[in-house]
Design a protein around this motif. Structure first.
Motif, PDB file in Angstrom:
ATOM      1  N   ALA A  27     -17.960   1.774  27.303  1.00 29.64           N
ATOM      2  CA  ALA A  27     -16.889   0.805  27.542  1.00 29.64           C
ATOM      3  C   ALA A  27     -17.076  -0.455  26.697  1.00 29.64           C
ATOM      4  O   ALA A  27     -16.103  -1.017  26.180  1.00 29.64           O
ATOM      5  N   ALA A  28     -18.322  -0.898  26.549  1.00 29.54           N
ATOM      6  CA  ALA A  28     -18.589  -2.089  25.736  1.00 29.54           C
ATOM      7  C   ALA A  28     -18.213  -1.848  24.276  1.00 29.54           C
ATOM      8  O   ALA A  28     -17.713  -2.750  23.593  1.00 29.54           O
ATOM      9  N   LYS A  29     -18.425  -0.633  23.806  1.00 32.91           N
ATOM     10  CA  LYS A  29     -18.055  -0.303  22.422  1.00 32.91           C
ATOM     11  C   LYS A  29     -16.533  -0.320  22.242  1.00 32.91           C
ATOM     12  O   LYS A  29     -16.035  -0.636  21.158  1.00 32.91           O
ATOM     13  N   VAL A  30     -15.805   0.005  23.303  1.00 28.68           N
ATOM     14  CA  VAL A  30     -14.337  -0.068  23.253  1.00 28.68           C
ATOM     15  C   VAL A  30     -13.885  -1.530  23.311  1.00 28.68           C
ATOM     16  O   VAL A  30     -12.998  -1.947  22.565  1.00 28.68           O
ATOM     17  N   ARG A  31     -14.507  -2.302  24.208  1.00 27.16           N
ATOM     18  CA  ARG A  31     -14.078  -3.693  24.419  1.00 27.16           C
ATOM     19  C   ARG A  31     -14.445  -4.597  23.251  1.00 27.16           C
ATOM     20  O   ARG A  31     -13.699  -5.499  22.880  1.00 27.16           O
ATOM     21  N   TRP A  32     -15.653  -4.399  22.691  1.00 22.16           N
ATOM     22  CA  TRP A  32     -16.129  -5.264  21.608  1.00 22.16           C
ATOM     23  C   TRP A  32     -16.585  -4.413  20.423  1.00 22.16           C
ATOM     24  O   TRP A  32     -17.778  -4.416  20.061  1.00 22.16           O
ATOM     25  N   PRO A  33     -15.686  -3.676  19.791  1.00 20.79           N
ATOM     26  CA  PRO A  33     -16.100  -2.734  18.742  1.00 20.79           C
ATOM     27  C   PRO A  33     -16.839  -3.391  17.582  1.00 20.79           C
ATOM     28  O   PRO A  33     -17.795  -2.833  17.045  1.00 20.79           O
ATOM     29  N   GLY A  34     -16.417  -4.583  17.204  1.00 23.34           N
ATOM     30  CA  GLY A  34     -17.058  -5.254  16.079  1.00 23.34           C
ATOM     31  C   GLY A  34     -18.527  -5.561  16.311  1.00 23.34           C
ATOM     32  O   GLY A  34     -19.327  -5.565  15.370  1.00 23.34           O
ATOM     33  N   LEU A  35     -18.890  -5.815  17.574  1.00 23.14           N
ATOM     34  CA  LEU A  35     -20.284  -6.134  17.875  1.00 23.14           C
ATOM     35  C   LEU A  35     -21.186  -4.914  17.733  1.00 23.14           C
ATOM     36  O   LEU A  35     -22.397  -5.058  17.572  1.00 23.14           O
ATOM     37  N   PHE A  36     -20.597  -3.733  17.802  1.00 21.99           N
ATOM     38  CA  PHE A  36     -21.394  -2.506  17.756  1.00 21.99           C
ATOM     39  C   PHE A  36     -21.421  -1.879  16.358  1.00 21.99           C
ATOM     40  O   PHE A  36     -21.989  -0.810  16.189  1.00 21.99           O
ATOM     41  N   ASP A  37     -20.798  -2.551  15.380  1.00 24.62           N
ATOM     42  CA  ASP A  37     -20.894  -2.058  14.001  1.00 24.62           C
ATOM     43  C   ASP A  37     -22.355  -2.039  13.587  1.00 24.62           C
ATOM     44  O   ASP A  37     -23.050  -3.053  13.683  1.00 24.62           O
ATOM     45  N   GLY A  38     -22.829  -0.898  13.146  1.00 24.62           N
ATOM     46  CA  GLY A  38     -24.212  -0.794  12.699  1.00 24.62           C
ATOM     47  C   GLY A  38     -25.235  -0.632  13.790  1.00 24.62           C
ATOM     48  O   GLY A  38     -26.431  -0.572  13.519  1.00 24.62           O
ATOM     49  N   VAL A  39     -24.795  -0.589  15.055  1.00 27.27           N
ATOM     50  CA  VAL A  39     -25.733  -0.365  16.158  1.00 27.27           C
ATOM     51  C   VAL A  39     -26.040   1.125  16.225  1.00 27.27           C
ATOM     52  O   VAL A  39     -25.132   1.942  16.382  1.00 27.27           O
ATOM     53  N   ASP A  40     -27.299   1.460  16.073  1.00 26.93           N
ATOM     54  CA  ASP A  40     -27.673   2.880  16.045  1.00 26.93           C
ATOM     55  C   ASP A  40     -28.054   3.393  17.427  1.00 26.93           C
ATOM     56  O   ASP A  40     -28.116   2.632  18.399  1.00 26.93           O
ATOM     57  N   SER A  41     -28.301   4.692  17.496  1.00 28.27           N
ATOM     58  CA  SER A  41     -28.605   5.322  18.790  1.00 28.27           C
ATOM     59  C   SER A  41     -29.913   4.802  19.379  1.00 28.27           C
ATOM     60  O   SER A  41     -30.077   4.741  20.591  1.00 28.27           O
ATOM     61  N   LYS A  42     -30.839   4.389  18.513  1.00 33.05           N
ATOM     62  CA  LYS A  42     -32.117   3.857  19.002  1.00 33.05           C
ATOM     63  C   LYS A  42     -31.900   2.564  19.795  1.00 33.05           C
ATOM     64  O   LYS A  42     -32.498   2.372  20.867  1.00 33.05           O
ATOM     65  N   LEU A  43     -31.044   1.679  19.273  1.00 34.45           N
ATOM     66  CA  LEU A  43     -30.749   0.435  19.980  1.00 34.45           C
ATOM     67  C   LEU A  43     -29.955   0.720  21.255  1.00 34.45           C
ATOM     68  O   LEU A  43     -30.200   0.112  22.297  1.00 34.45           O
ATOM     69  N   GLU A  44     -29.021   1.649  21.194  1.00 29.04           N
ATOM     70  CA  GLU A  44     -28.285   2.022  22.399  1.00 29.04           C
ATOM     71  C   GLU A  44     -29.231   2.569  23.467  1.00 29.04           C
ATOM     72  O   GLU A  44     -29.091   2.251  24.654  1.00 29.04           O
ATOM     73  N   ASP A  45     -30.208   3.391  23.055  1.00 27.14           N
ATOM     74  CA  ASP A  45     -31.186   3.922  24.002  1.00 27.14           C
ATOM     75  C   ASP A  45     -32.012   2.796  24.624  1.00 27.14           C
ATOM     76  O   ASP A  45     -32.317   2.819  25.817  1.00 27.14           O
ATOM     77  N   TRP A  46     -32.365   1.799  23.809  1.00 24.15           N
ATOM     78  CA  TRP A  46     -33.112   0.650  24.331  1.00 24.15           C
ATOM     79  C   TRP A  46     -32.287  -0.085  25.385  1.00 24.15           C
ATOM     80  O   TRP A  46     -32.809  -0.473  26.436  1.00 24.15           O
ATOM     81  N   ILE A  47     -31.001  -0.279  25.093  1.00 21.40           N
ATOM     82  CA  ILE A  47     -30.125  -0.955  26.057  1.00 21.40           C
ATOM     83  C   ILE A  47     -30.092  -0.184  27.373  1.00 21.40           C
ATOM     84  O   ILE A  47     -30.241  -0.763  28.454  1.00 21.40           O
ATOM     85  N   VAL A  48     -29.903   1.135  27.295  1.00 25.70           N
ATOM     86  CA  VAL A  48     -29.853   1.948  28.518  1.00 25.70           C
ATOM     87  C   VAL A  48     -31.172   1.855  29.279  1.00 25.70           C
ATOM     88  O   VAL A  48     -31.185   1.724  30.506  1.00 25.70           O
ATOM     89  N   ASP A  49     -32.287   1.879  28.569  1.00 28.41           N
ATOM     90  CA  ASP A  49     -33.605   1.744  29.224  1.00 28.41           C
ATOM     91  C   ASP A  49     -33.720   0.412  29.959  1.00 28.41           C
ATOM     92  O   ASP A  49     -34.230   0.353  31.086  1.00 28.41           O
ATOM     93  N   GLN A  50     -33.252  -0.663  29.335  1.00 25.78           N
ATOM     94  CA  GLN A  50     -33.315  -1.978  29.983  1.00 25.78           C
ATOM     95  C   GLN A  50     -32.369  -2.053  31.187  1.00 25.78           C
ATOM     96  O   GLN A  50     -32.660  -2.736  32.167  1.00 25.78           O
ATOM     97  N   MET A  51     -31.263  -1.334  31.101  1.00 26.35           N
ATOM     98  CA  MET A  51     -30.310  -1.325  32.211  1.00 26.35           C
ATOM     99  C   MET A  51     -30.947  -0.757  33.483  1.00 26.35           C
ATOM    100  O   MET A  51     -30.620  -1.181  34.590  1.00 26.35           O
ATOM    101  N   PHE A  52     -31.853   0.193  33.335  1.00 22.88           N
ATOM    102  CA  PHE A  52     -32.545   0.728  34.506  1.00 22.88           C
ATOM    103  C   PHE A  52     -33.361  -0.364  35.203  1.00 22.88           C
ATOM    104  O   PHE A  52     -33.521  -0.338  36.420  1.00 22.88           O
ATOM    105  N   ILE A  53     -33.833  -1.326  34.430  1.00 24.13           N
ATOM    106  CA  ILE A  53     -34.634  -2.408  35.004  1.00 24.13           C
ATOM    107  C   ILE A  53     -33.752  -3.459  35.660  1.00 24.13           C
ATOM    108  O   ILE A  53     -34.044  -3.936  36.759  1.00 24.13           O
TER     109      ILE A  53
END
Length: 200
Positions: A27-53
Motif C-alpha cells: 500500500a505504501a508503494k501505491v501511496r508514495w511511489p516516488g519514495l520507493f524508486d530504487g528500493v530493492d527487496s533487501k530494504l523491503e525485507d528489512w522494513i518487514v522485519d522491523q515491523m514485527f518489532i
C-alpha cells in the motif's frame, strides 16, 4: 442463556503481523511511489522485519503504512520529509508512537480515511489475485481454531480490522464460520461498552 464472549482478533486469535506488514509495504508503494524508486527487496525485507518489532504500537491497520514510510525515511535520509525521522530509533517508535503519529500525519499531509481505504483495497486486491498467499501470511495461535469450533458459548469478534478480512481468515484458515452479524469490524459502527458503576 449461556455465556457470551466478545473477542479481539489481531494478537488475540490471529497473528496477522506478517500479512499486515506485507500489505502495508504494498500500500505504501501505491501511496508514495516516488519514495520507493530504487528500493530493492533487501530494504523491503528489512522494513518487514522491523515491523514485527514495532507492530504492538498499531491500533488500527492504516497505521502500518505510516510506520513503513517512517522506517523508509529512517534508512534513506535523502527522502526524509518528516522532522522526527532524523532522530528516531525503533525504541523511540515503541515509546512515543502516540505522539509521533499526529506529527507525521500533518507533515506528510495525510488523512486517516484515505489510508484506511487504500489499506483495505490493497488487501482486497491481494486476496483476489492470490488468496492462498494472503491466507498463508497469517496464522492462528495454537488451539484457537478448535476452541472456536467447539465453543458452547456465543462468540462475537470485535476488531479494528475490517470485518471482511477477519471473516475470511476465520473461514479459510481456521475453518470456523462465525456469522457476519457477529463480527464487528472497522467501519461497522460498533460501540465499546466499559464497566459502569451502577451505584452512581
Amino acid at each position: 442463556m449461556g455465556d457470551l464472549y466478545a473477542l479481539d482478533f489481531d494478537g488475540i486469535l490471529c497473528d496477522s503481523c506478517g500479512e499486515s506488514s506485507l500489505s502495508a509495504v504494498k500500500a505504501a508503494k501505491v501511496r508514495w511511489p516516488g519514495l520507493f524508486d530504487g528500493v530493492d527487496s533487501k530494504l523491503e525485507d528489512w522494513i518487514v522485519d522491523q515491523m514485527f518489532i514495532i507492530r504492538p504500537v498499531v491500533e488500527t491497520g492504516y497505521e502500518n503504512l505510516l510506520l513503513v514510510r517512517l522506517l523508509l525515511e529512517m534508512r534513506l535520509p535523502s527522502i526524509r520529509k518528516s522532522s522526527v525521522a532524523e532522530v528516531l530509533t525503533i525504541e523511540g517508535i515503541l515509546e512515543n508512537w502516540s505522539k509521533l503519529k499526529p506529527v507525521i500525519m500533518e507533515e506528510w499531509d495525510e488523512k486517516r480515511e484515505p489510508l484506511v481505504d487504500l489499506f483495505g483495497k490493497v488487501r482486497d486486491e491481494w486476496m483476489e489475485d492470490d488468496l492462498a498467499t494472503w491466507i498463508d501470511a497469517n496464522r492462528f495461535y495454537p488451539g484457537v481454531a478448535d476452541a472456536l469450533k467447539f465453543a458452547s458459548s456465543k462468540v462475537y469478534i470485535v476488531t479494528t480490522k475490517q470485518g471482511r478480512f477477519a471473516e475470511a481468515l476465520l473461514r479459510e484458515l481456521a475453518g470456523v464460520m462465525i456469522p457476519s452479524e457477529r463480527i464487528y469490524g472497522l467501519g461497522t459502527g460498533f460501540v465499546c461498552f466499559l464497566p459502569v458503576d451502577v451505584e452512581k
